[in-house]
Design an enzyme around this catalytic site. Sequence first.
Site, PDB file in Angstrom:
ATOM      1  N   LYS A 150      -7.672  -2.546   3.470  1.00 14.80           N
ATOM      2  CA  LYS A 150      -8.826  -2.685   4.506  1.00 14.80           C
ATOM      3  C   LYS A 150     -10.010  -3.738   4.465  1.00 14.80           C
ATOM      4  CE  LYS A 150      -7.621   1.227   7.204  1.00 14.80           C
ATOM      5  NZ  LYS A 150      -6.611   1.004   8.084  1.00 14.80           N
ATOM      6  N   LYS A 246       3.265   4.595  15.319  1.00 12.54           N
ATOM      7  CA  LYS A 246       2.472   5.483  14.421  1.00 12.54           C
ATOM      8  C   LYS A 246       2.953   6.791  15.728  1.00 12.54           C
ATOM      9  CE  LYS A 246      -1.401   3.534  12.340  1.00 12.54           C
ATOM     10  NZ  LYS A 246      -2.513   2.940  12.541  1.00 12.54           N
TER      11      LYS A 246
END
EC number: 5.1.1.-
Length: 329
Positions: A150, A246
Amino acid sequence: MHRSLAARHDRFLLTRPFRISRGVKTEADLVTVTIRAGALEGRGEGVPYARYGESVESSLEAIEGIRPAIEAGAGREELLSLLPAGAARNAVDCALWDLEAREAGRSVAELIGAPEPGPLASALTIVIDTPMMMGVAARRAAAAPLLKVKVDGRLPDAQIRAVRNAAPDSRLIVDPNESWDARLVEAMQPVLAELRVDLLEQPVSAEIDACLEAFEHRVPIAADESIHTSAELDVVARRYEVVNVKLDKAGGLTEGLRLANAARARGLGLMTGCMVSSSLSIAAALHIARMSDFADLDGPLWLAKDHPGGVEDRDGTLYPPIKGFWGTP
């Protein structure tokens, strides 16, 4: 047979802060749906996401609005028109899959006509911190075959280098969570190639991602926030090489499978992702992950306490839940 549907808010504390460019989480707020038919029950989970205008309250309200239809016998196909794609529909859809498998005495994999999910490499996430601390975290996870890094727009070069130096053999996904601009994406291409990054995930906001058509990608770019359902593939295919499926975006396994198959038919790569969730979410997502190039399903690993019998991680290899947990009779 008469059905009953119940939905509730579940909260799971995290073991440590989950920090991305959009903010920090210390707990996961989830919606759990149970659909009962006689002695059998199916369970599903959704993770409402503020980025998409969702909350636990709005999701519970949406589910309550369709409860009469589900209790009267509406199935997964009818559900597609009862609720829009999102966390609420995901929770109901996955509960219907689970119930259907138990009623049929067959697993979800058998209903799909696919192999049963097995162990697979799933990314371990290195959250945003100073480059030094990200290197420390990466060193602890260096045995994992795949890491997800990230980053934001401030120190991405230093952050990625620190992780690569600490984990020289791991494959890397870099995820700015929409925090970069077009100029930074283009400028970072040589750095990403040099550091052997396998995938760049949703670097710019979905609202401005047309800019990705303007230059050659030296590293494949995956659509996350830019893709929810198969209806968006025409545009996405011009800007991205990989699609991140997702279930909370697609609104369940039913549409998730359609999106995955449609993306493959167009020659796009596949990734399976998740929100910070319990193993109840991941059990369904494993049916997409088995056909994907990248899996990022470490959501439950951030929880202080998961459901008993859920997924298990061993150095970046994710093992499915025990038989009977979800989707198996």
